[in-house]
Design a protein around this motif. Structure first.
Motif, mmCIF file in Angstrom:
data_model
loop_
_atom_site.group_PDB
_atom_site.id
_atom_site.type_symbol
_atom_site.label_atom_id
_atom_site.label_comp_id
_atom_site.label_asym_id
_atom_site.label_seq_id
_atom_site.Cartn_x
_atom_site.Cartn_y
_atom_site.Cartn_z
ATOM 1 N N ASP B 98 -33.186 37.792 48.816
ATOM 2 C CA ASP B 98 -32.828 36.640 47.984
ATOM 3 C C ASP B 98 -33.016 35.339 48.731
ATOM 4 O O ASP B 98 -33.218 34.293 48.139
ATOM 5 C CB ASP B 98 -31.362 36.734 47.564
ATOM 6 C CG ASP B 98 -31.083 38.007 46.824
ATOM 7 O OD1 ASP B 98 -31.688 38.194 45.755
ATOM 8 O OD2 ASP B 98 -30.290 38.828 47.311
ATOM 9 N N LYS B 99 -32.876 35.412 50.063
ATOM 10 C CA LYS B 99 -33.033 34.214 50.889
ATOM 11 C C LYS B 99 -33.771 34.630 52.149
ATOM 12 O O LYS B 99 -33.711 35.789 52.557
ATOM 13 C CB LYS B 99 -31.672 33.636 51.320
ATOM 14 C CG LYS B 99 -30.579 33.652 50.264
ATOM 15 C CD LYS B 99 -29.295 33.014 50.797
ATOM 16 C CE LYS B 99 -28.085 33.407 49.991
ATOM 17 N NZ LYS B 99 -26.839 32.751 50.393
ATOM 18 N N VAL B 100 -34.450 33.673 52.761
ATOM 19 C CA VAL B 100 -35.005 33.916 54.085
ATOM 20 C C VAL B 100 -34.349 32.961 55.065
ATOM 21 O O VAL B 100 -33.907 31.880 54.685
ATOM 22 C CB VAL B 100 -36.538 33.744 54.159
ATOM 23 C CG1 VAL B 100 -37.244 34.754 53.280
ATOM 24 C CG2 VAL B 100 -36.945 32.324 53.804
ATOM 25 N N SER B 101 -34.285 33.405 56.307
ATOM 26 C CA SER B 101 -33.770 32.556 57.363
ATOM 27 C C SER B 101 -34.917 32.266 58.320
ATOM 28 O O SER B 101 -35.608 33.178 58.768
ATOM 29 C CB SER B 101 -32.616 33.291 58.031
ATOM 30 O OG SER B 101 -32.444 32.844 59.338
ATOM 31 N N VAL B 102 -35.154 30.989 58.574
ATOM 32 C CA VAL B 102 -36.226 30.593 59.492
ATOM 33 C C VAL B 102 -35.624 29.894 60.699
ATOM 34 O O VAL B 102 -34.619 29.199 60.588
ATOM 35 C CB VAL B 102 -37.278 29.678 58.818
ATOM 36 C CG1 VAL B 102 -38.084 30.456 57.793
ATOM 37 C CG2 VAL B 102 -36.640 28.456 58.180
ATOM 38 N N ASN B 103 -36.252 30.093 61.857
ATOM 39 C CA ASN B 103 -35.692 29.544 63.086
ATOM 40 C C ASN B 103 -36.799 28.888 63.916
ATOM 41 O O ASN B 103 -37.187 27.758 63.636
ATOM 42 C CB ASN B 103 -34.980 30.684 63.841
ATOM 43 C CG ASN B 103 -34.131 30.198 64.983
ATOM 44 O OD1 ASN B 103 -34.392 29.167 65.570
ATOM 45 N ND2 ASN B 103 -33.089 30.944 65.319
ATOM 46 N N SER B 104 -37.362 29.624 64.886
ATOM 47 C CA SER B 104 -38.368 29.045 65.803
ATOM 48 C C SER B 104 -39.549 28.411 65.074
ATOM 49 O O SER B 104 -39.976 27.303 65.406
ATOM 50 C CB SER B 104 -38.906 30.134 66.746
ATOM 51 O OG SER B 104 -37.862 30.806 67.385
ATOM 52 N N ILE B 126 -32.595 29.385 54.382
ATOM 53 C CA ILE B 126 -31.558 29.149 55.385
ATOM 54 C C ILE B 126 -32.262 28.768 56.684
ATOM 55 O O ILE B 126 -33.194 29.441 57.104
ATOM 56 C CB ILE B 126 -30.707 30.415 55.609
ATOM 57 C CG1 ILE B 126 -29.967 30.786 54.319
ATOM 58 C CG2 ILE B 126 -29.733 30.216 56.767
ATOM 59 C CD1 ILE B 126 -29.095 32.023 54.447
ATOM 60 N N VAL B 127 -31.835 27.659 57.285
ATOM 61 C CA VAL B 127 -32.382 27.322 58.592
ATOM 62 C C VAL B 127 -31.374 27.771 59.649
ATOM 63 O O VAL B 127 -30.217 27.350 59.641
ATOM 64 C CB VAL B 127 -32.700 25.818 58.706
ATOM 65 C CG1 VAL B 127 -33.076 25.452 60.142
ATOM 66 C CG2 VAL B 127 -33.860 25.467 57.763
ATOM 67 N N TRP B 156 -31.176 18.121 64.303
ATOM 68 C CA TRP B 156 -32.078 19.105 63.686
ATOM 69 C C TRP B 156 -31.482 19.639 62.370
ATOM 70 O O TRP B 156 -32.194 19.830 61.385
ATOM 71 C CB TRP B 156 -32.387 20.225 64.678
ATOM 72 C CG TRP B 156 -33.127 21.412 64.114
ATOM 73 C CD1 TRP B 156 -32.757 22.719 64.219
ATOM 74 C CD2 TRP B 156 -34.365 21.415 63.369
ATOM 75 N NE1 TRP B 156 -33.681 23.523 63.588
ATOM 76 C CE2 TRP B 156 -34.671 22.747 63.059
ATOM 77 C CE3 TRP B 156 -35.230 20.396 62.930
ATOM 78 C CZ2 TRP B 156 -35.804 23.121 62.326
ATOM 79 C CZ3 TRP B 156 -36.360 20.768 62.200
ATOM 80 C CH2 TRP B 156 -36.636 22.115 61.911
ATOM 81 N N ALA B 157 -30.180 19.827 62.334
ATOM 82 C CA ALA B 157 -29.522 20.292 61.101
ATOM 83 C C ALA B 157 -29.727 19.271 59.983
ATOM 84 O O ALA B 157 -30.011 19.625 58.841
ATOM 85 C CB ALA B 157 -28.032 20.525 61.352
ATOM 86 N N ARG B 158 -29.609 17.986 60.336
ATOM 87 C CA ARG B 158 -29.813 16.927 59.328
ATOM 88 C C ARG B 158 -31.256 16.918 58.817
ATOM 89 O O ARG B 158 -31.505 16.759 57.630
ATOM 90 C CB ARG B 158 -29.491 15.551 59.930
ATOM 91 C CG ARG B 158 -28.013 15.284 60.050
ATOM 92 C CD ARG B 158 -27.773 13.766 60.091
ATOM 93 N NE ARG B 158 -26.355 13.470 60.185
ATOM 94 C CZ ARG B 158 -25.783 12.956 61.287
ATOM 95 N NH1 ARG B 158 -26.514 12.674 62.348
ATOM 96 N NH2 ARG B 158 -24.484 12.718 61.304
ATOM 97 N N GLU B 159 -32.197 17.094 59.742
ATOM 98 C CA GLU B 159 -33.605 17.108 59.304
ATOM 99 C C GLU B 159 -33.861 18.307 58.388
ATOM 100 O O GLU B 159 -34.533 18.186 57.357
ATOM 101 C CB GLU B 159 -34.569 17.160 60.501
ATOM 102 C CG GLU B 159 -36.020 17.161 60.005
ATOM 103 C CD GLU B 159 -37.078 17.199 61.103
ATOM 104 O OE1 GLU B 159 -36.767 16.885 62.270
ATOM 105 O OE2 GLU B 159 -38.241 17.544 60.759
ATOM 106 N N ILE B 168 -27.268 26.154 56.467
ATOM 107 C CA ILE B 168 -27.520 26.207 57.904
ATOM 108 C C ILE B 168 -26.765 27.421 58.468
ATOM 109 O O ILE B 168 -25.583 27.605 58.175
ATOM 110 C CB ILE B 168 -26.991 24.930 58.622
ATOM 111 C CG1 ILE B 168 -27.677 23.660 58.091
ATOM 112 C CG2 ILE B 168 -27.120 25.064 60.140
ATOM 113 C CD1 ILE B 168 -29.111 23.474 58.511
ATOM 114 N N LEU B 169 -27.483 28.220 59.248
ATOM 115 C CA LEU B 169 -26.831 29.325 59.973
ATOM 116 C C LEU B 169 -26.771 28.932 61.437
ATOM 117 O O LEU B 169 -27.791 28.899 62.125
ATOM 118 C CB LEU B 169 -27.621 30.625 59.779
ATOM 119 C CG LEU B 169 -27.296 31.803 60.702
ATOM 120 C CD1 LEU B 169 -25.816 32.171 60.668
ATOM 121 C CD2 LEU B 169 -28.126 33.027 60.318
ATOM 122 N N LEU B 170 -25.578 28.578 61.896
ATOM 123 C CA LEU B 170 -25.411 28.033 63.244
ATOM 124 C C LEU B 170 -24.862 29.097 64.189
ATOM 125 O O LEU B 170 -23.747 29.581 64.000
ATOM 126 C CB LEU B 170 -24.440 26.848 63.184
ATOM 127 C CG LEU B 170 -24.062 26.238 64.541
ATOM 128 C CD1 LEU B 170 -25.259 25.560 65.189
ATOM 129 C CD2 LEU B 170 -22.912 25.257 64.374
#
Lengths: 198, 253
Positions: B98-104, B126-127, B156-159, B168-170
């Motif tokens: 349902d969602k993807v999480s992207v990071n690097s 989700i970032v 980076w969270a704001r961007e 945001i997944l912190l």
């Protein structure tokens, strides 16, 4: 047979899978001719209200209007519920179906947007869709725009004020939450729809 | 009332669930599809599957794992790890996420957030940010915590939010795997800096840690992996304890 309309808004996989889990036969289509023969229609959707333009340009909207007039049960999910209203400030000038005479708006600032997570229903009024769903049940929501409370509202949820969580008028129904992602309560609601007489 | 979410995270390597302690030692913990279904039944509000190897050759294994896991799941399901392009994301959505999480990849090419968001909607993106404390704030790390970026977590969270991330997944790298509690200060900093929901991750060890990160850390959701897997805590029992501390939880679940 349930006809699920593919209008390229997000993915349909979850809705189709959940309908099959409650023993429905499902066909997925973007063809208005198939919609014209539908026994029951589900309009899923996450994403932008503007995606509903596809329904208009492909002639699907006209087919839906015909089937609803013929008494076929219709269920809109998320943007599919919002489309039952006259429009949304998310896509000004793009009309919805207008079953419910009010305009969807963005949540007011001052809290987290989108509204994401499990929130509770206040059930009000009779609803075939929400039969046997207890007041206070939790359902999964994810959206930035919400439908106002109207005389067709059968369940209300609070997030900085009340909004329509479920609406129903005769054979036309819609839910703002995602029944396909709301555990056993969500599957109960889909089963209610699947078991409605055609 | 909107409840705070408890998210069960499955770290997956070669199609099996493992859990890293501070990103290094790995212990086999079982079949992803089976564990995800068990967590959902026991009251977890969402499931996240993070592919922690995610080299290109292993994408096929991941897609198969996602398919098998999604088949039995009727709660929100997020998949992350190694999503570098819109095509990678599309394959994961098609498999039932349902969602993807992207990071690097999002740090290297932030437009990825815009692309996935405009195709699948902001709610589907989700970032994930891995942060380590540095002075007053925290620095963003990528590649599973191996590489410093020089960027501030809050900035980076704001961007990410401006580009259309839905959540945001912190993860606090300082707290991750310690079971000594979430980094509430860092979580609150980020949660107050953005208008989108923040999921706190890293450091869960007991119920008080969760109520703390919701009340003091202003988190909208909290994620835990190791605490669930070995029968340390059942999600339902965990949620009942958190609710007793005055946090809105989905109960009964």
């Amino acid at each position: 047979m349930i006809t699920v309309i593919d209008y390229k808004a997000g993915n349909l996989t979850s809705v189709v899978k959940a309908l099959r889990a409650v023993s429905a036969h499902v066909t997925v289509t973007e063809d208005p001719e198939v919609v014209r023969h539908a026994e029951k229609i589900v309009l899923p959707g996450v994403g932008h209200f503007a995606a509903t333009e596809f329904l208009e340009t492909r002639g699907i909207k006209a087919a839906i209007v015909e089937r609803i007039a013929a008494g076929v049960p219709f269920l809109g999910v998320c943007v599919g519920l919002q489309w039952l209203f006259s429009g949304s400030t998310e896509a000004p000038g793009m009309p919805g179906l207008g079953t419910f005479d009010a305009v969807c708006e963005r949540f007011a600032e001052g809290r987290k947007i989108p509204h994401v997570g499990w929130n509770s229903l206040s059930v009000r009024g009779d609803s075939r869709l929400l039969a046997a769903v207890p007041d206070g049940s939790f359902l999964y929501f994810t959206h930035s725009y919400r439908a106002p409370v109207t005389n067709g509202t059968v369940a209300v949820t609070e997030y900085g004020g009340p909004f329509t969580a479920a609406a129903e008028k005769g054979n036309v129904m819609g839910v703002q939450f995602h029944p396909e992602k709301s555990g056993v309560t969500g599957l109960r609601i889909l089963r209610n729809f699947v078991e409605l007489p055609c | 009332m909107l409840t705070k979410r408890i998210i069960a995270c499955l770290d997956v390597k070669d199609g099996r669930v493992v859990k890293g302690v501070q990103f290094i030692d790995l212990v086999d913990a079982g079949d992803p599809a089976e564990l995800a279904a068990r967590h959902a039944l026991s009251g977890a509000d969402e499931i996240v599957l993070l592919d922690i190897t995610a080299t290109h050759e292993e994408r096929g294994t991941l897609i198969d794992t996602v398919k098998r896991t999604a088949r039995r799941l009727f709660v929100p399901f997020t998949v992350g790890g190694g999503i570098r392009t819109l095509d990678d994301a599309t394959a994961v959505f098609d498999a039932g996420a349902d969602k993807v999480s992207v990071n690097s990849a999002a740090l290297r090419r932030p437009e990825l957030i815009d692309e996935i968001g405009s195709r699948f909607g902001a709610q589907a993106v989700i970032v994930a940010i891995d942060g380590r404390r540095s002075g007053e704030g925290a620095e963003v790390f990528i590649e599973g915590g191996r590489k410093a970026t020089g960027r501030a977590v809050v900035e980076w969270a704001r961007e990410a939010e401006q580009r259309g991330a839905g959540e945001i997944l912190l993860t606090s790298m300082d707290a991750d795997g310690t079971r000594a509690g979430f980094d509430c200060e860092l979580t609150a900093q980020v949660s107050e800096a953005v208008c989108i929901p923040v999921i706190a991750s890293g450091g869960a060890g007991n119920a008080a840690h969760f109520s703390d990160v919701f009340l003091r850390g202003k988190a909208d959701a909290a994620l835990a992996a190791s605490i669930f897997h070995f029968g340390i805590a059942d999600a339902r029992v965990l949620k009942e304890e958190i609710a007793r501390a005055g946090v809105a939880m989905r109960l009964p679940c």
